[in-house]
Each structure stands twice: as structure tokens, then as C-alpha cells.
Design a protein around this motif. Structure first.
Motif, PDB file in Angstrom:
ATOM      1  N   ALA A   1       0.842  -1.208   0.000  1.00 42.47           N
ATOM      2  CA  ALA A   1       0.000   0.000   0.000  1.00 42.47           C
ATOM      3  C   ALA A   1       0.871   1.250   0.000  1.00 42.47           C
ATOM      4  O   ALA A   1       0.595   2.222  -0.724  1.00 42.47           O
ATOM      5  N   ASN A   2       1.922   1.236   0.793  1.00 46.44           N
ATOM      6  CA  ASN A   2       2.839   2.383   0.843  1.00 46.44           C
ATOM      7  C   ASN A   2       3.561   2.581  -0.478  1.00 46.44           C
ATOM      8  O   ASN A   2       3.743   3.707  -0.940  1.00 46.44           O
ATOM      9  N   GLN A   3       3.996   1.480  -1.077  1.00 43.71           N
ATOM     10  CA  GLN A   3       4.700   1.560  -2.350  1.00 43.71           C
ATOM     11  C   GLN A   3       3.807   2.136  -3.449  1.00 43.71           C
ATOM     12  O   GLN A   3       4.220   3.008  -4.214  1.00 43.71           O
ATOM     13  N   MET A   4       2.586   1.655  -3.528  1.00 48.36           N
ATOM     14  CA  MET A   4       1.676   2.116  -4.577  1.00 48.36           C
ATOM     15  C   MET A   4       1.290   3.571  -4.371  1.00 48.36           C
ATOM     16  O   MET A   4       1.202   4.345  -5.321  1.00 48.36           O
ATOM     17  N   ALA A   5       1.058   3.956  -3.122  1.00 52.85           N
ATOM     18  CA  ALA A   5       0.666   5.341  -2.843  1.00 52.85           C
ATOM     19  C   ALA A   5       1.805   6.304  -3.130  1.00 52.85           C
ATOM     20  O   ALA A   5       1.611   7.375  -3.710  1.00 52.85           O
ATOM     21  N   GLU A   6       2.995   5.895  -2.777  1.00 50.63           N
ATOM     22  CA  GLU A   6       4.166   6.753  -2.950  1.00 50.63           C
ATOM     23  C   GLU A   6       4.471   7.011  -4.426  1.00 50.63           C
ATOM     24  O   GLU A   6       4.788   8.127  -4.825  1.00 50.63           O
ATOM     25  N   LEU A   7       4.360   5.968  -5.236  1.00 52.20           N
ATOM     26  CA  LEU A   7       4.755   6.083  -6.643  1.00 52.20           C
ATOM     27  C   LEU A   7       3.568   6.142  -7.603  1.00 52.20           C
ATOM     28  O   LEU A   7       3.742   6.190  -8.813  1.00 52.20           O
ATOM     29  N   LYS A   8       2.363   6.124  -7.056  1.00 54.72           N
ATOM     30  CA  LYS A   8       1.138   6.224  -7.864  1.00 54.72           C
ATOM     31  C   LYS A   8       1.103   5.194  -8.996  1.00 54.72           C
ATOM     32  O   LYS A   8       0.807   5.493 -10.136  1.00 54.72           O
ATOM     33  N   LEU A   9       1.429   3.956  -8.610  1.00 59.09           N
ATOM     34  CA  LEU A   9       1.444   2.879  -9.597  1.00 59.09           C
ATOM     35  C   LEU A   9       0.229   1.974  -9.503  1.00 59.09           C
ATOM     36  O   LEU A   9       0.131   0.992 -10.209  1.00 59.09           O
ATOM     37  N   ASN A  10      -0.690   2.309  -8.612  1.00 61.40           N
ATOM     38  CA  ASN A  10      -1.808   1.393  -8.356  1.00 61.40           C
ATOM     39  C   ASN A  10      -2.623   1.091  -9.603  1.00 61.40           C
ATOM     40  O   ASN A  10      -3.136  -0.006  -9.780  1.00 61.40           O
ATOM     41  N   THR A  11      -2.790   2.073 -10.482  1.00 62.59           N
ATOM     42  CA  THR A  11      -3.617   1.837 -11.665  1.00 62.59           C
ATOM     43  C   THR A  11      -2.887   1.022 -12.729  1.00 62.59           C
ATOM     44  O   THR A  11      -3.499   0.562 -13.686  1.00 62.59           O
ATOM     45  N   LYS A  12      -1.579   0.847 -12.568  1.00 65.61           N
ATOM     46  CA  LYS A  12      -0.809   0.076 -13.539  1.00 65.61           C
ATOM     47  C   LYS A  12      -0.511  -1.342 -13.072  1.00 65.61           C
ATOM     48  O   LYS A  12      -0.016  -2.156 -13.841  1.00 65.61           O
ATOM     49  N   LEU A  13      -0.775  -1.608 -11.809  1.00 61.99           N
ATOM     50  CA  LEU A  13      -0.514  -2.935 -11.252  1.00 61.99           C
ATOM     51  C   LEU A  13      -1.819  -3.677 -10.994  1.00 61.99           C
ATOM     52  O   LEU A  13      -2.782  -3.093 -10.493  1.00 61.99           O
ATOM     53  N   GLN A  14      -1.839  -4.951 -11.346  1.00 61.60           N
ATOM     54  CA  GLN A  14      -2.967  -5.790 -10.934  1.00 61.60           C
ATOM     55  C   GLN A  14      -2.403  -7.133 -10.489  1.00 61.60           C
ATOM     56  O   GLN A  14      -1.253  -7.470 -10.778  1.00 61.60           O
ATOM     57  N   PHE A  15      -3.218  -7.885  -9.762  1.00 68.25           N
ATOM     58  CA  PHE A  15      -2.726  -9.085  -9.107  1.00 68.25           C
ATOM     59  C   PHE A  15      -3.571 -10.288  -9.485  1.00 68.25           C
ATOM     60  O   PHE A  15      -4.795 -10.192  -9.581  1.00 68.25           O
ATOM     61  N   GLU A  16      -2.897 -11.414  -9.713  1.00 67.60           N
ATOM     62  CA  GLU A  16      -3.593 -12.635 -10.113  1.00 67.60           C
ATOM     63  C   GLU A  16      -3.684 -13.600  -8.937  1.00 67.60           C
ATOM     64  O   GLU A  16      -2.747 -13.755  -8.165  1.00 67.60           O
ATOM     65  N   ILE A  17      -4.831 -14.250  -8.837  1.00 66.28           N
ATOM     66  CA  ILE A  17      -5.049 -15.276  -7.827  1.00 66.28           C
ATOM     67  C   ILE A  17      -5.893 -16.365  -8.461  1.00 66.28           C
ATOM     68  O   ILE A  17      -6.809 -16.078  -9.241  1.00 66.28           O
ATOM     69  N   SER A  18      -5.594 -17.614  -8.164  1.00 62.98           N
ATOM     70  CA  SER A  18      -6.330 -18.713  -8.786  1.00 62.98           C
ATOM     71  C   SER A  18      -7.777 -18.737  -8.283  1.00 62.98           C
ATOM     72  O   SER A  18      -8.073 -18.307  -7.161  1.00 62.98           O
ATOM     73  N   GLU A  19      -8.640 -19.242  -9.122  1.00 60.38           N
ATOM     74  CA  GLU A  19     -10.054 -19.346  -8.777  1.00 60.38           C
ATOM     75  C   GLU A  19     -10.241 -20.142  -7.482  1.00 60.38           C
ATOM     76  O   GLU A  19     -11.006 -19.742  -6.589  1.00 60.38           O
ATOM     77  N   ALA A  20      -9.527 -21.260  -7.374  1.00 61.70           N
ATOM     78  CA  ALA A  20      -9.654 -22.110  -6.188  1.00 61.70           C
ATOM     79  C   ALA A  20      -9.221 -21.374  -4.926  1.00 61.70           C
ATOM     80  O   ALA A  20      -9.903 -21.430  -3.887  1.00 61.70           O
ATOM     81  N   GLU A  21      -8.091 -20.670  -4.998  1.00 65.34           N
ATOM     82  CA  GLU A  21      -7.591 -19.925  -3.837  1.00 65.34           C
ATOM     83  C   GLU A  21      -8.558 -18.807  -3.450  1.00 65.34           C
ATOM     84  O   GLU A  21      -8.827 -18.586  -2.272  1.00 65.34           O
ATOM     85  N   PHE A  22      -9.076 -18.099  -4.437  1.00 64.22           N
ATOM     86  CA  PHE A  22      -9.954 -16.959  -4.165  1.00 64.22           C
ATOM     87  C   PHE A  22     -11.224 -17.389  -3.448  1.00 64.22           C
ATOM     88  O   PHE A  22     -11.588 -16.822  -2.400  1.00 64.22           O
ATOM     89  N   PHE A  23     -11.906 -18.378  -3.979  1.00 68.83           N
ATOM     90  CA  PHE A  23     -13.199 -18.766  -3.388  1.00 68.83           C
ATOM     91  C   PHE A  23     -13.046 -19.560  -2.099  1.00 68.83           C
ATOM     92  O   PHE A  23     -13.931 -19.547  -1.249  1.00 68.83           O
ATOM     93  N   THR A  24     -11.906 -20.231  -1.937  1.00 74.65           N
ATOM     94  CA  THR A  24     -11.669 -20.973  -0.696  1.00 74.65           C
ATOM     95  C   THR A  24     -11.338 -20.026   0.462  1.00 74.65           C
ATOM     96  O   THR A  24     -11.756 -20.245   1.596  1.00 74.65           O
ATOM     97  N   HIS A  25     -10.612 -18.946   0.154  1.00 75.00           N
ATOM     98  CA  HIS A  25     -10.084 -18.082   1.218  1.00 75.00           C
ATOM     99  C   HIS A  25     -10.586 -16.640   1.152  1.00 75.00           C
ATOM    100  O   HIS A  25      -9.995 -15.764   1.793  1.00 75.00           O
ATOM    101  N   ARG A  26     -11.649 -16.378   0.429  1.00 75.63           N
ATOM    102  CA  ARG A  26     -12.043 -14.971   0.222  1.00 75.63           C
ATOM    103  C   ARG A  26     -12.352 -14.241   1.529  1.00 75.63           C
ATOM    104  O   ARG A  26     -12.157 -13.029   1.614  1.00 75.63           O
ATOM    105  N   GLU A  27     -12.818 -14.952   2.554  1.00 78.76           N
ATOM    106  CA  GLU A  27     -13.058 -14.293   3.843  1.00 78.76           C
ATOM    107  C   GLU A  27     -11.740 -13.956   4.526  1.00 78.76           C
ATOM    108  O   GLU A  27     -11.623 -12.932   5.206  1.00 78.76           O
TER     109      GLU A  27
END
Length: 365
Positions: A226-252
Motif C-alpha cells: 500500500a505504501n509503495q503504490m501510494a508513494e509512486l502512484k502505480l496502483n492503476t498500472k498494477l494488478q494481481f492474479e489469484i487462482s479461482e480455487a484460492e480466491f473462493f476458498t479463502h475470500r473471507e
């Protein structure tokens, strides 16, 4: 109709006759378009010549049945390996070599070697020590828009250097990274390098990072990010991948990560999607900006009606949420054409381009 076993037998007889000096030649018909041939006990110095001989002989055999066939109609993807090698790894590498041949108008044979590094994993300690010493490099796999050929984004892929084993892809060591601290070091290194490259490039393209599973639960990592993205304003250029299984198993359990991404106006791509069953559940997660199909669904898609039906349902479900669907591991033009008909927006794979060390403006035709 000629039986598959008869075709195999005929090819084996003819190829064995053409390569009479070799013993125990194996020939298998994988489907109507693919033939698997194993030539045993060939010295390294003779490998290329035998690949060329095989191409020539298969062409002559096929020409006897189809007079108008040309050399460019016969493509060979070869993988050389030592006795006892993992046959799944051999097959995958041969398929990658074949994809390179199929994508070339001039080169009809392509050979890749199953190195020692592709059969044995590095220990976690070796990986982390090499990363700490900056003995790694990032490659970028472009995702192309199917309608225009433009590059939509890049997926960052780490390669760790090793003095004996060369550059190792993440799949050879990622499961060896056990501790939270090791995972933290790994992804910090990747994102720090991505930032440097993005700041030095004028391209506005998004870069997608496939995070280590442990870091989705690591509060320290998300505070740092969060600090890195805020400092360099890169949040709109970065996105993150997570597998379907991991996302729905651990979304909480990954609520903190989702909140950081939402607050920073960044996004998530759901990777390795295998069915449409849970797509509708993404309506409550506006951080999600797209879906990537599993390799199993895409591989030989043009020959698998069940996979086509599954992808069609995924695309239909995703369209209700205005989510684009992307394909990975595209290797042939037939797969590409089928994906386009099914409404897939973009794709990546060896059919288009190998992973690149720099961002590129290349397009596919």
C-alpha cells in the motif's frame, strides 16, 4: 475407415524403414493432426540431423497419400532428454517446440532441451539467497486483444539465476518456498523490479503479478505494498492474479488484501478458471477486472466440444458482470480461432510470443 492402430503400425513400419540404423522406434497417433515419435539413443551431436531426417521422411510418407502436400505442412516440435526423465515434462516441452514451429513460416522444425533444471527443484534456501543477491530477471508475457492484435497487458514472470542450472522459471521452485518470510522476500523483489521497469518505460500498459499464495494472508506484505503504490502512484498500472480455487476458498481470510486493492483502485484477475459455477459470486467484488481460463480448457480446444461448451458458459456468465475473459497457453491458430468464436477477449501463449525481457509494441496478425 482405417483404424488408429493400423495408422500407427503403418507409420512405424515406414519410419523404421527410413531410419533403419535406429532400434526400438516408437510411434503413436495422438489425434488426427499430431504424431508422437520417439527416437532412442541418439548422441547430442546427431540430434539436429535426426530431427531434419524425421521431417523429411514424414513428408515423403505423407506425400504418398496426398500429392499436393508441401514441406511447410509438416511441422516438428522436438524435445531431447535423458533416460528416466519425467514424461509429462517431455510432452509439454515438445508441445512448446511444436508451437514455435507452427508459428513460423520458414522454420519447420524446432528443438528444445529438457535440462536438468527442469527435472529437479531448487531448495527454498537456494532460491531466496539468489533473490537476495539480485540473481533473477523478470520476463513479460504479453496478453493480446483478439479483435485488434494490440497488447492489453503483460504478466510478469520471474526467472531465478543459478550458476549450474541457468534461469529457472517459478514453477520449478514456487512450491518449495515454505515460510511467510521467504514468500515476502520473493514478491517484494518481483514488485520492486516491476516498479523500476514501469517507471523507466513510457508505456501505460498494465502489469499483472501472480502473487505467492502466502502473501494474500500476510498483513506485513499488504502494508508494504500500500505504501509503495501510494508513494509512486502505480496502483492503476498494477494488478494481481489469484487462482479461482484460492480466491473462493479463502475470500473471507483475504479481506485485508481485498480492501487494500480496493482502496488503491487496483484490480484482481481470477486465474485458472475451470467452470462458470462461481462466476456470478464475483458480483460483490468490484476489484475483479477479468478472468483467465485454465490451460486445460484451452489446450487442444478446437478438438474438445466439452471444453468449448464450458468456455462459452464462462464467457456468458462473465459478460453479465462486464468481465473480460482471457485465454492462456494458446499454441495453435485453431485454438485461437475457436476462442475468438466463443467470445474470449484476449489471449497469451507461445502462438503469439515467447516471454520478453522488455515491454514490446509488437502485434500479432
Amino acid at each position: 475407415m482405417i483404424k488408429k492402430t493400423d495408422i500407427e503400425a503403418n507409420f512405424k513400419v515406414l519410419i523404421t524403414k527410413k531410419l533403419a540404423e535406429l532400434k526400438d522406434v516408437s510411434v503413436k497417433i495422438l489425434n488426427s493432426n499430431y504424431l508422437a515419435v520417439t527416437l532412442p539413443n541418439i548422441s547430442i551431436s546427431e540430434l539436429n540431423s535426426y530431427v531434419e531426417k524425421l521431417h523429411k521422411n514424414v513428408f515423403l510418407i505423407c506425400q504418398n497419400h496426398q500429392k499436393n502436400i508441401t514441406h511447410k505442412n509438416i511441422k516438428i516440435g522436438a524435445c531431447d532428454y535423458q533416460l528416466g526423465a519425467d514424461q509429462v515434462a517431455v510432452y509439454k516441452l515438445a508441445k512448446s517446440a511444436l508451437a514455435l514451429s507452427q508459428s513460423s513460416l520458414l522454420q519447420h522444425c524446432h528443438r528444445l532441451t529438457l535440462n536438468h533444471c527442469q527435472e529437479k527443484h531448487l531448495s527454498s534456501k537456494q532460491v531466496i539467497e539468489n533473490i537476495k543477491k539480485n540473481k533473477f530477471i523478470l520476463f513479460f508475457q504479453p496478453v493480446f486483444e483478439l479483435s485488434s492484435g494490440d497488447i492489453l497487458q503483460h504478466e510478469a514472470l520471474i526467472r531465478v539465476r543459478h550458476s549450474q542450472l541457468g534461469l529457472l522459471a517459478a514453477r520449478y521452485f514456487i512450491k518449495q518456498v515454505y515460510s511467510d518470510q521467504d514468500a515476502l522476500i520473493l514478491d517484494k523483489a518481483v514488485i520492486t523490479q516491476v516498479k523500476k521497469l514501469m517507471l523507466s518505460e513510457s508505456s501505460a500498459l498494465t502489469v499483472s503479478v501472480n502473487l505467492h499464495p502466502k502473501n494474500w494472508f500476510n498483513t506485513v506484505f499488504w502494508e508494504w505494498l500500500a505504501n509503495q503504490m501510494a508513494e509512486l502512484k502505480l496502483n492503476t498500472k498494477l494488478q494481481f492474479e489469484i487462482s479461482e480455487a484460492e480466491f473462493f476458498t479463502h475470500r473471507e481470510s483475504i479481506t485485508n488484501a481485498l480492501n487494500v486493492i480496493k482502496k488503491g483502485h487496483s484490480h484482481i484477475v481470477i486465474d485458472n478458471v475451470k467452470s462458470s459455477e462461481k462466476v456470478a459470486m464475483l458480483v460483490d467484488y468490484n476489484q475483479v477486472c477479468g478472468l483467465k481460463l485454465s490451460y486445460e480448457l484451452v489446450h487442444l480446444l478446437d478438438e474438445k466440444t466439452q471444453s468449448q461448451k464450458k468456455i462459452k458458459r464462462i464467457v456468458e456468465a462473465a459478460s453479465l458482470l462486464n468481465l473480460p475473459v482471457y485465454a492462456v497457453g494458446v499454441e495453435t491458430q485453431k485454438e485461437l480461432l475457436t476462442l475468438t468464436k466463443l467470445g474470449v477477449v484476449g489471449a497469451q501463449g507461445f502462438y503469439f510470443s515467447e516471454p520478453l525481457q522488455e515491454f514490446t509494441q509488437a502485434v500479432f496478425n
